[in-house]
Design an enzyme around this catalytic site. Structure first.
Site, mmCIF file in Angstrom:
data_model
loop_
_atom_site.group_PDB
_atom_site.id
_atom_site.type_symbol
_atom_site.label_atom_id
_atom_site.label_comp_id
_atom_site.label_asym_id
_atom_site.label_seq_id
_atom_site.Cartn_x
_atom_site.Cartn_y
_atom_site.Cartn_z
ATOM 1 N N GLY A 1 1.076 -1.225 0.026
ATOM 2 C CA GLY A 1 -0.282 -0.070 -0.395
ATOM 3 C C GLY A 1 0.722 1.510 0.010
ATOM 4 N N GLN B 1 3.284 10.066 1.317
ATOM 5 C CA GLN B 1 4.825 9.287 0.788
ATOM 6 C C GLN B 1 5.117 9.763 -0.555
ATOM 7 O OE1 GLN B 1 3.195 5.137 2.082
ATOM 8 N NE2 GLN B 1 5.016 5.152 2.967
ATOM 9 N N CYS C 1 7.203 0.050 6.596
ATOM 10 C CA CYS C 1 6.515 1.233 6.182
ATOM 11 C C CYS C 1 8.236 1.016 4.851
ATOM 12 C CB CYS C 1 6.602 2.427 6.895
ATOM 13 S SG CYS C 1 5.713 3.092 6.681
ATOM 14 N N LEU C 2 7.393 1.238 3.199
ATOM 15 C CA LEU C 2 8.231 2.027 2.557
ATOM 16 C C LEU C 2 9.210 3.515 3.288
ATOM 17 C CD1 LEU C 2 5.894 1.278 -0.163
ATOM 18 C CD2 LEU C 2 7.888 -0.118 0.666
ATOM 19 N N HIS D 1 -3.031 1.625 8.947
ATOM 20 C CA HIS D 1 -1.864 2.060 8.688
ATOM 21 C C HIS D 1 -1.282 2.836 7.157
ATOM 22 C CE1 HIS D 1 2.662 1.758 8.096
ATOM 23 N NE2 HIS D 1 2.630 2.172 6.849
ATOM 24 N N GLU D 2 -2.145 2.424 6.551
ATOM 25 C CA GLU D 2 -2.255 3.768 4.966
ATOM 26 C C GLU D 2 -3.114 4.999 5.467
ATOM 27 O OE1 GLU D 2 -0.101 3.233 3.152
ATOM 28 O OE2 GLU D 2 0.093 1.749 2.796
ATOM 29 N N HIS E 1 -1.468 7.277 7.266
ATOM 30 C CA HIS E 1 -0.190 8.404 6.924
ATOM 31 C C HIS E 1 -0.873 9.907 6.291
ATOM 32 C CE1 HIS E 1 3.472 6.022 6.385
ATOM 33 N NE2 HIS E 1 2.362 5.103 5.624
HETATM 34 NI NI NI Z 1 3.441 2.940 5.175
#
Ligand code: NI
Length: 155
Positions: free
Chosen positions: A47, A52, A90-91, A132-133, A136
């Site tokens: 995701g 981001q 997380c990316l 999680h998303e 963000h």
């Molecule tokens: Ni993340």
């Protein structure tokens, strides 16, 4: 096709609240395309959220591999039930892993990429990824909630 550099957690932009999309148009579709292109350029991502990419708009994309990939605009968690420990990365925090307490089941209201209202009832992995998303979009990273946060993959 546009692959963005994914912003990492030193950047204060990730701590900012994203703005709601007021009109779903070609610009929101472009952000969705860029999110998917960037997500699929990673090895592990399931995701990605617009902040981001440095875009403070309420748009997320999800592809857990368990259902068709989808995008949500202005997603909002309207009910949550239960509690579950979730092991997350997380990316935007490429070296960090940790345990986060998440709701087990959630209901999310949002717009889809065509601007139509959708309601999603999710549990299991999809529920975790959505939480999680959506965090963000509020400027919250999983490392703010995780205990412990470790640089070691063997949490
Ligand atoms: Ni993340």
């Amino acid at each position: 096709m546009a692959i963005f550099k994914i912003i990492t957690n030193e950047d204060p932009i990730l701590r900012k609240q994203s703005k709601k999309i007021t009109v779903v148009d070609d610009r929101s579709k472009k952000i969705i395309d860029d999110l998917f292109d960037t997500l699929y350029n990673t090895d592990t991502g399931v995701g990605l959220a617009a902040p981001q990419l440095g875009i403070l708009k309420q748009i997320i994309v999800i592809d857990t591999g368990e259902e068709e990939p989808f995008a949500l605009i202005n997603p909002e968690i309207i009910t949550s039930e239960g509690e579950k420990d979730s092991e997350e990365g997380c990316l935007s925090c490429p070296e960090d892993y940790g345990l986060v307490k998440r709701a087990e089941r959630i209901t999310v209201e949002a717009l889809n990429e065509d601007g139509n209202p959708v309601t999603i009832e999710a549990e299991g992995f999809l529920s975790i990824v959505l939480q999680h998303e959506i965090d963000h979009l509020k400027g919250i990273l999983f490392i703010d909630k995780a205990t412990p946060v470790t640089k070691d993959k063997q949490v």
